[in-house]
Design an enzyme around this catalytic site. Structure first.
Site, PDB file in Angstrom:
ATOM      1  N   ASP A   1       0.027   5.256   0.523  1.00 26.47           N
ATOM      2  CA  ASP A   1      -0.297   6.256   1.624  1.00 26.47           C
ATOM      3  C   ASP A   1      -0.554   5.559   2.986  1.00 26.47           C
ATOM      4  O   ASP A   1      -1.234   4.862   3.227  1.00 26.47           O
ATOM      5  CB  ASP A   1      -1.537   6.919   1.166  1.00 26.47           C
ATOM      6  CG  ASP A   1      -1.573   8.403   1.642  1.00 26.47           C
ATOM      7  OD1 ASP A   1      -0.412   8.697   2.150  1.00 26.47           O
ATOM      8  OD2 ASP A   1      -2.598   9.187   1.467  1.00 26.47           O
TER       9      ASP A   1
ATOM     10  N   SER B   1      -3.061   0.379  -4.311  1.00 25.02           N
ATOM     11  CA  SER B   1      -3.611   1.507  -3.474  1.00 25.02           C
ATOM     12  C   SER B   1      -5.075   1.572  -3.945  1.00 25.02           C
ATOM     13  O   SER B   1      -5.571   1.719  -4.908  1.00 25.02           O
ATOM     14  CB  SER B   1      -3.008   2.894  -3.865  1.00 25.02           C
ATOM     15  OG  SER B   1      -3.526   3.818  -3.096  1.00 25.02           O
TER      16      SER B   1
ATOM     17  N   ASN C   1      -6.475   4.520  -3.481  1.00 22.35           N
ATOM     18  CA  ASN C   1      -6.665   5.774  -3.914  1.00 22.35           C
ATOM     19  C   ASN C   1      -7.002   5.722  -5.244  1.00 22.35           C
ATOM     20  O   ASN C   1      -6.414   5.123  -6.128  1.00 22.35           O
ATOM     21  CB  ASN C   1      -5.243   6.257  -3.493  1.00 22.35           C
ATOM     22  CG  ASN C   1      -5.074   7.798  -4.201  1.00 22.35           C
ATOM     23  OD1 ASN C   1      -6.081   8.417  -4.781  1.00 22.35           O
ATOM     24  ND2 ASN C   1      -4.175   8.781  -3.291  1.00 22.35           N
TER      25      ASN C   1
ATOM     26  N   ASP D   1       1.071  -1.212  -0.085  1.00 20.63           N
ATOM     27  CA  ASP D   1      -0.005  -0.046   0.003  1.00 20.63           C
ATOM     28  C   ASP D   1       0.795   1.401   0.097  1.00 20.63           C
ATOM     29  O   ASP D   1       2.099   1.189   0.543  1.00 20.63           O
ATOM     30  CB  ASP D   1      -0.929  -0.158   1.292  1.00 20.63           C
ATOM     31  CG  ASP D   1      -1.645   1.216   1.335  1.00 20.63           C
ATOM     32  OD1 ASP D   1      -2.416   1.682   0.392  1.00 20.63           O
ATOM     33  OD2 ASP D   1      -2.004   1.572   2.438  1.00 20.63           O
TER      34      ASP D   1
END
Lengths: 283, 283
Positions: free
Chosen positions: A29, A60, A62, A27
């Site tokens: 962030d 991710s 995101n 991952d």
């Protein structure tokens, strides 16, 4: 032995652990960076693992970044990375719509410009009339008119609801600021549309893994997921049959791990680490 | 006799019913008007009831209107109304903060200009630093920065969360448009703040009634609540000990009443009517 799970990885365990893993899923962030700041030692750790011959994927939830914008971010931090290693939910959502759903209609996109780029790259139309699916990611320009549009499309039962991820917050450390995540924005749609059904692309679901598998072959037993969230990253790793490491540099805390030990020990990560740097710093 | 509850009011029942009621509580949107359009015959019914000597209160979960802006709307529709009869959640929230909570700190207001007017009228400060409560109403100018602010204030456990109402949608009829309500916007705060605790001002809670009782004396047994939502209006009426009438010109439908008959008959309204006009039109 469940009791050894979810403990801090000890120095003597590291070499044996690393020798058993050939593929790392990171991952980003909360693990490699926090917003625009690198986490101390994280970049070096990723590069060292690559130098050791480990295969690397960046996975991710995101949705606000295209592969192209990820590439820029990796370069800025001095991380060696290649487009084919980067799986954010903008790219994976477009892949899922095209290749899993075989959906050929138009979508209404409540998301970022970068998401639109990934949709354009796969010729998924996201303007005009005749919307057949609402796709919701992180849209920092969300407003009331967009909410009205999205929920009005969803009033038609046949209109699909596809959400990139349901992370309630973005990881922020050392600050009192709370930044609502994609899942918080999505809560508007869930409540206003009165719909329980939705397709969740991101972790903890395994769509990101399926997207990777469509191009690469992976042995889950010699793979490891490293993340900062129990409910998304670790749950994803367990679902894919990977080893799992939770780092304490993002969202989940040691208190949450202890609570898990009593409540649902099957969700414990194999190991915990203060930060990613500690994976290589340990002698 | 539960089985007679939730049925359409019959002609012969009307006179007897009306003679037993001296005070009517009206929800507005979905009962008297839909957005900016009056519901046919509704205005005449309100005025006729007043002419018959009935006492009237307007009790609305809508937080986007001050008493002054309600007055303008009533005038535009030709409804006789007085400030002391109008209880929207903008006014009631300000009253609650000042008189029930005895809160003297600053609030962060995620709401309308009209709400701000009601707060100003009671000298409740809603700008600057040192926020002790987040108040959330309908804010059609909601944006990501406001969400970040509100949830960041709420990260402090001592910061109160006060919501005007939790209606998921605004009533819209004869259109495919869905307009998310205050409760949908509030879902962002609930998810992002991870807080279960909140003070709910509007219906179904009885704060609006308590605000009225602080100025008027009411006999609940000869009072009747007329609304278009089972979960807010009818629940409120039952909680206050009033008779209740559900009109089918807004949110709740006859199907929902039938579902209620099996699931929770104690929540059934005493009577149903197609629209408010049918209360007086019945011979």
């Amino acid at each position: 032995m469940t009791d050894s799970k979810g403990r801090l990885m000890q120095g003597e365990q590291t070499d044996e652990f690393l020798s058993g893993i050939d593929t790392f899923f990171f991952d980003c962030d909360g693990v490699i960076w926090l917003g625009n700041e690198a986490i101390a030692g994280a970049v070096e750790t990723v590069n060292k693992l690559r130098a050791k011959g480990k295969r690397i994927f960046f996975v991710s939830n995101n949705s606000s970044k295209s592969v192209a914008s990820y590439m820029k971010k990796f370069q800025r931090f001095g991380i060696e990375a290649y487009p084919d290693e980067i799986y954010g939910t903008a790219k994976v959502t477009a892949w899922y719509i095209k290749n899993k759903l075989n959906f050929t209609g138009k979508v209404y996109l409540l998301g970022s410009e970068s998401m639109a780029e990934e949709f354009d790259a796969l010729d998924i139309s996201h303007t005009g009339t005749g919307i057949g699916a609402v796709v919701q990611g992180l849209d920092i320009h969300v407003n009331y008119m967009k909410m009205i549009k999205a929920t009005s499309y969803l009033a038609k039962e046949s209109c699909l609801l596809i959400v990139t991820n349901e992370d309630d917050r973005l990881p922020v450390r050392g600050s009192n600021i709370v930044i609502p995540g994609t899942g918080s924005i999505g809560a508007i749609l869930r409540v206003a549309s009165r719909r329980q059904d939705r397709i969740l692309i991101g972790k903890p679901n395994r769509n990101i893994y399926d997207c990777i598998l469509s191009k690469h072959s992976i042995n889950p037993e010699s793979s490891c997921m490293i993340g900062d969230r129990i409910d998304t990253d670790i749950a994803f790793g367990i679902k894919c049959g990977f080893k799992t490491i939770l780092v304490y540099s993002g969202v989940s805390t040691a208190d949450e791990v202890e609570a898990l030990r009593k409540k649902s020990p099957e969700m414990l990560p194999d190991y915990c680490l203060p930060t990613l740097a500690d994976l290589m710093r340990i002698p």
